[in-house]
Design a protein around this motif. Structure first.
Motif, PDB file in Angstrom:
ATOM      1  N   LYS A 164      19.239   4.231 -62.961  1.00 18.39           N
ATOM      2  CA  LYS A 164      19.564   5.663 -63.123  1.00 18.39           C
ATOM      3  C   LYS A 164      18.486   6.561 -62.498  1.00 18.39           C
ATOM      4  N   LEU A 165      18.087   6.215 -61.304  1.00 18.51           N
ATOM      5  CA  LEU A 165      17.007   6.967 -60.658  1.00 18.51           C
ATOM      6  C   LEU A 165      17.513   8.083 -59.760  1.00 18.51           C
ATOM      7  N   ILE A 166      18.819   8.153 -59.582  1.00 19.73           N
ATOM      8  CA  ILE A 166      19.349   9.166 -58.669  1.00 19.73           C
ATOM      9  C   ILE A 166      20.404  10.031 -59.344  1.00 19.73           C
ATOM     10  N   GLN A 167      20.538  11.250 -58.787  1.00 16.06           N
ATOM     11  CA  GLN A 167      21.532  12.167 -59.338  1.00 16.06           C
ATOM     12  C   GLN A 167      22.927  11.681 -58.987  1.00 16.06           C
ATOM     13  N   LYS A 168      23.776  11.809 -59.965  1.00 16.39           N
ATOM     14  CA  LYS A 168      25.096  11.197 -59.909  1.00 16.39           C
ATOM     15  C   LYS A 168      25.873  11.487 -58.622  1.00 16.39           C
ATOM     16  N   ASP A 169      26.009  12.722 -58.267  1.00 18.98           N
ATOM     17  CA  ASP A 169      26.890  13.022 -57.129  1.00 18.98           C
ATOM     18  C   ASP A 169      26.138  13.386 -55.859  1.00 18.98           C
ATOM     19  N   SER A 170      24.926  12.862 -55.762  1.00 13.05           N
ATOM     20  CA  SER A 170      24.110  13.217 -54.594  1.00 13.05           C
ATOM     21  C   SER A 170      24.173  12.181 -53.477  1.00 13.05           C
ATOM     22  N   ILE A 171      24.945  11.112 -53.666  1.00  9.32           N
ATOM     23  CA  ILE A 171      24.894   9.992 -52.708  1.00  9.32           C
ATOM     24  C   ILE A 171      25.689  10.265 -51.433  1.00  9.32           C
ATOM     25  N   ILE A 172      24.994  10.091 -50.304  1.00 12.05           N
ATOM     26  CA  ILE A 172      25.643  10.163 -48.994  1.00 12.05           C
ATOM     27  C   ILE A 172      25.332   8.866 -48.256  1.00 12.05           C
ATOM     28  N   ILE A 173      26.373   8.207 -47.761  1.00 15.78           N
ATOM     29  CA  ILE A 173      26.204   6.944 -47.034  1.00 15.78           C
ATOM     30  C   ILE A 173      26.671   7.161 -45.600  1.00 15.78           C
ATOM     31  N   ASP A 174      25.717   7.152 -44.688  1.00 19.32           N
ATOM     32  CA  ASP A 174      26.027   7.340 -43.270  1.00 19.32           C
ATOM     33  C   ASP A 174      25.900   5.970 -42.605  1.00 19.32           C
ATOM     34  N   SER A 175      27.035   5.327 -42.304  1.00 17.81           N
ATOM     35  CA  SER A 175      27.028   3.943 -41.835  1.00 17.81           C
ATOM     36  C   SER A 175      27.419   3.842 -40.372  1.00 17.81           C
ATOM     37  N   LYS A 176      26.817   2.874 -39.708  1.00 18.67           N
ATOM     38  CA  LYS A 176      27.102   2.646 -38.296  1.00 18.67           C
ATOM     39  C   LYS A 176      27.402   1.166 -38.120  1.00 18.67           C
ATOM     40  N   SER A 177      28.566   0.861 -37.537  1.00 13.53           N
ATOM     41  CA  SER A 177      28.998  -0.531 -37.449  1.00 13.53           C
ATOM     42  C   SER A 177      29.260  -0.963 -36.013  1.00 13.53           C
ATOM     43  N   GLY A 178      29.008  -2.230 -35.735  1.00 14.59           N
ATOM     44  CA  GLY A 178      29.405  -2.839 -34.482  1.00 14.59           C
ATOM     45  C   GLY A 178      30.915  -3.021 -34.418  1.00 14.59           C
ATOM     46  N   VAL A 179      31.413  -3.320 -33.223  1.00 14.37           N
ATOM     47  CA  VAL A 179      32.842  -3.284 -32.950  1.00 14.37           C
ATOM     48  C   VAL A 179      33.597  -4.458 -33.577  1.00 14.37           C
ATOM     49  N   SER A 180      32.928  -5.593 -33.796  1.00 13.92           N
ATOM     50  CA  SER A 180      33.640  -6.741 -34.358  1.00 13.92           C
ATOM     51  C   SER A 180      34.163  -6.434 -35.752  1.00 13.92           C
ATOM     52  N   GLY A 181      33.613  -5.415 -36.398  1.00 12.21           N
ATOM     53  CA  GLY A 181      34.117  -4.995 -37.700  1.00 12.21           C
ATOM     54  C   GLY A 181      35.587  -4.604 -37.678  1.00 12.21           C
ATOM     55  N   ALA A 182      36.069  -4.216 -36.501  1.00 15.78           N
ATOM     56  CA  ALA A 182      37.483  -3.837 -36.385  1.00 15.78           C
ATOM     57  C   ALA A 182      38.393  -5.043 -36.248  1.00 15.78           C
ATOM     58  N   GLY A 183      37.804  -6.218 -36.118  1.00 12.46           N
ATOM     59  CA  GLY A 183      38.625  -7.419 -35.969  1.00 12.46           C
ATOM     60  C   GLY A 183      39.003  -7.679 -34.522  1.00 12.46           C
ATOM     61  N   LYS A 184      39.703  -8.794 -34.342  1.00  4.46           N
ATOM     62  CA  LYS A 184      40.120  -9.225 -33.006  1.00  4.46           C
ATOM     63  C   LYS A 184      41.364  -8.457 -32.610  1.00  4.46           C
TER      64      LYS A 184
END
Lengths: 343, 343, 343, 343
Positions: A164-184
């Motif tokens: 419980k170290l962070i404020q409840k609604d303060s989370i922002i997740i900025d993610s960057k993914s490689g192309v294989s994540g989209a599948g074949k």
């Protein structure tokens, strides 16, 4: 030897499962199932297996499941349910890599993925995020292997949420993914000329992994929370780097937070906390590791977490094998200790 | 014809200035200055200029400045000050691409870059962010051309700041830049094998562009604010995409915000607001455009702005020419209207 | 102003034609034709044109051709013939970018591409390799714009062939092309994950450009010759580099050969002969130049020619415009002088 | 367990040796030597080893060699000789990855690399191309591990040379290599912005690997021959693809040649002959395989061989370990059987 059958074996995740299982000393691949490639030897479609694996893709047949000890289902969501149900009914260990068995809350699932044919099976299934749900995985019949983005995000946030170290609604997740994540896929938007030298956000404020992350983060935090999740497409083949922001509930410096993370993940081989520097994609690609680094922006009392994984390994096939190791009471590391070949 | 001299002409920004000025109908390049390449024809160091430009790099000489109407200074900060001072004393239009003349607040500059030899010149200089500071640019002697990250971030935030639509300390700027932003260097960390197929954050919670962004955003907002800025290194040559998060002070949907942005940038040719979809790097690289898209995360009442530029053009050489156009009362678009060649 | 209509305007070559024609001071684009995108504004499919070009794709209509002075046909071979015929019948200048009007010898065409509906039109058409066939281009009704590989290969070999300096059947052309050469496709084999970090030969000893190269090289040499041509796929977007080998008929050193090339291409603006060093893709991409370098392997008395072009410009859209300039008696350089933006 | 010491352990080849040796069941790494990184734990310079390898780089010390069973020398040529001599004098198995011990003909070495301090040791050393020189490797004290280009070229040509199926001076080797072949360097010419989206030939008609290839091909052919070798730089990290041309001495079709190759390499696990299709880089990178495909250009009676390797594995570290396996009478495959992770 554990006999493993892979359904949906010709996609990127299926092939990665085969590649990794070949290194596993306790596993024998009993069948690779792919209707679109039936009767074709894998070395024809994937010449990297020449001289290594002498197997032929087969059409689905219930007998192939019967002879297996563990069934990996690497099919699209929706499609997956039928096969998981069949394997479940046969009493097999089932590890499903779609999103069909990841949720506890059916309404979250339905909102993003539509109707579920076997909602009662959600009670029989565990969320296969090994480091967090190990005990439930051991006792469940079906393992819903986590999504790649959720794996990087939840493991990056878990020590903050649990404590419980962070404020409840303060989370922002900025993610960057490689192309294989989209599948074949043959989609134009994943063609070389469209992706190379480009970078873009997609699915902003509506990507389906958001609900998966929110459900699990809410459990860890102990109350329902909302967060912002923005995925981006990197011009690389593999890897996810998530930059996670959250406001601290009390003043903590970087070193204190690192200690908290090290303590939280004390016994976890696949989590590497960086005391100096920050993780980079190249150090984790090709491996089952989750590399985590931390910074604190003091003026804003904001923590910044960098969490890296290989989307096809810890984000899919590797974690599936780690789940299999748990289910068969093997050392979790078995077959999964590798150094990435970054150059 | 306006005679232009470029000091520091052999770096990536210097070469880009030359490339772009060759397309400018009102400019003649009078000298290209680079002590490290003195007396070498540009076609030897940069064969892309063969048959196009018959000029030779020269060592710095005050006479080269005297014969010019405009001086572009593409030198490292610190080094730049002396040359800007000389050109200023000669009454030339000076456009400086280092960080030496970007700040109003000397203490912000000194904290990040050390002592300034000519602090009084900060009063004679304007911040060359054309869309925001046009009038000051017209009347100042020296133009401090903005940094590449600040250009993408400030223009992405300006309508929100000016209209006080966001909470003061809620701003998070998650930026991703191509490698040319680091300049023409032989550093191991920018070698192909280290950058290709990799992605990383760097300078987290301490990058020097933070203070530049904070100063300008504070001016726009009308009170001092702090923000979090995280730069990342993309495996591409050109382009910056900034994903900007801020909490709205009132409930606004995407369309309302788009209208506010369109109104704010109504007369700005180089700002393109996306009504549908989101900008991608490939649509702006090779151009002086700033492409901006917006999303709202309703649950969190958070706005997400995507702002894209070409770091070498709008983030450096292109904006410098736009500033020159302003100073010489030319149409701002002169020489700068191009379509990117994304494939 | 010359009114230009582009048929097949939404493919990579079509879009490149539009991008380049926008820089041409004597041309106005009267229509962009693409049945698959009819009634869609180009800025929706290709946001790089936002604020630059306010045109909408149209379905084919003979009236669109009637109002044009020049028709660029950027369609697949076979399909192209009908449209070229229509424009020809209307007396328009027609520049066809398919392979339908490149051959003199119908049997060569038919062997590789099948039946030709209007074989008599081959007599009315010239091969649009500007530097070699300028006079024929001027007097012909239809210009068959050369293939990308043939452009790099034939221009690299022409001085040797014309001067009979090489042994007839000793020619080997080892070519490497960027992915845009394959056109705007969703093929799995051109998806990012399949192309990135990969390299391969394809169409070895059977690629259809072989017959085009052989026909034209035979003309230049004065007798029929056979050659080996091997194309490869590079993980880059643009550019072709051909490494050409041939056995010299007499002893010549590098400098002598360079003089022969310089003399042969004395008046050709778009050919750049390297006296020192060798050309690289990055110096020509984004331009209409052909960069040529030479080496001699003395022991084998073999000449090695390196010939580089941008496949979409000199290899397609740029050469098409150069042909248009010839047909309309404009300076051939008009609209085509640019410096590549290699970093 | 075999104790292995690696001198020059921090370069790309050194790190790759460590990575591969960690997978070898019979080897324990006793020391990693790098003066430039002395006393630094490998996990600090190379975080991919975190939690996997707890070793620290050491300065060279003769005692480190004494305690080893095998010494891998991954140093630049010239520098390497002293260390090889020391290890040789101590009676150790020495595998040298520089070019210092690859030649039989001292004059060939000296012409390209300068004076050799211990020319007599050339008689004690074998050329470590395992598939061809296995018996000599077994009986020699020093193994000169082949260069990366020579490995791909010689193995691609061996069946043709041994069977005298090609004309003596008709061989042309057109090779394309990934950037890691240049080693761990900060050279500007290997920086990301210079390499990405680029392609170039270099060292044409003068690259030092030419003499190595010529010496070994001459041995195989039974008489001295000259050949043309052109290396090119690919914008990928790993892999070499060589396209090899030679004129056949008699008429042979593709299938006949494939049979000859299959027979020649009948017992060689690491050679994969493609009966259908052609090899691509992505199928071999990450492995010790040599993938070979063939085509015949009938008109010219010319054979075209495509030979692919991973330059850091079969072209360096992998083959060094294969040589170690030979020297210690282990199964040659030990520790070297992997499937590449191409996506």
């Amino acid at each position: 030897m554990i006999k493993a059958s892979i359904i949906g074996a010709s996609g990127y995740v299926g092939i990665e499962l085969i590649r990794l299982l070949l290194k596993h000393p306790e596993v024998e691949i009993s069948s690779i199932i792919s209707s679109s490639n039936k009767d074709i030897p894998i070395e024809k479609t994937n010449p990297q297996f020449k001289k290594i694996l002498n197997l032929t893709f087969k059409e689905f047949d219930i007998d192939l499941i019967k002879e297996a000890d563990v069934v990996f289902c690497a099919l699209p969501h929706g499609v997956s349910q039928e096969y998981v149900k069949m394997a479940y009914d046969l009493g097999k260990v089932v590890i499903d890599l779609s999103s069909d068995f990841r949720y506890k809350d059916l309404s979250r699932y339905s909102k993003d993925y539509g109707e579920h044919k076997y909602p009662q099976l959600l009670n029989e299934s565990s969320y296969g995020l090994c480091e967090i749900y190990r005990e439930e995985i051991k006792s469940s019949k079906i393992v819903g292997n986590p999504g790649c983005y959720p794996t990087s995000a939840i493991l990056g946030l878990a020590p903050l949420l649990k404590n419980k170290l962070i404020q409840k609604d303060s989370i922002i997740i900025d993610s960057k993914s490689g192309v294989s994540g989209a599948g074949k896929k043959s989609d134009f938007s994943y063609s070389f000329c469209e992706v190379d030298e480009n970078f873009k956000a997609y699915g902003v404020a509506k990507h389906r992994h958001t609900s998966e992350i929110e459900e699990k983060c809410s459990f860890l935090f102990g109350e329902d929370l909302n967060l912002s999740f923005t995925p981006h497409l990197l011009p690389v083949k593999r890897g996810i780097l998530s930059t996670i922001y959250a406001t601290l509930t009390k003043s903590l410096n970087k070193n204190e937070l690192i200690e908290i993370y090290k303590e939280f993940y004390r016994d976890e081989f696949f989590i590497r906390i960086y005391e100096d520097g920050l993780p980079e994609l190249k150090y984790v690609t090709g491996t089952n590791f989750v590399d985590i680094g931390l910074k604190v922006d003091k003026k804003a009392n904001r923590v910044i977490v960098i969490s890296c994984i290989d989307n096809l390994i810890k984000g899919a096939a590797g974690q599936a094998i780690q789940n299999m190791n748990i289910k068969f009471s093997l050392n979790e590391k078995t077959g999964l200790v590798t150094v990435g070949e970054y150059f």
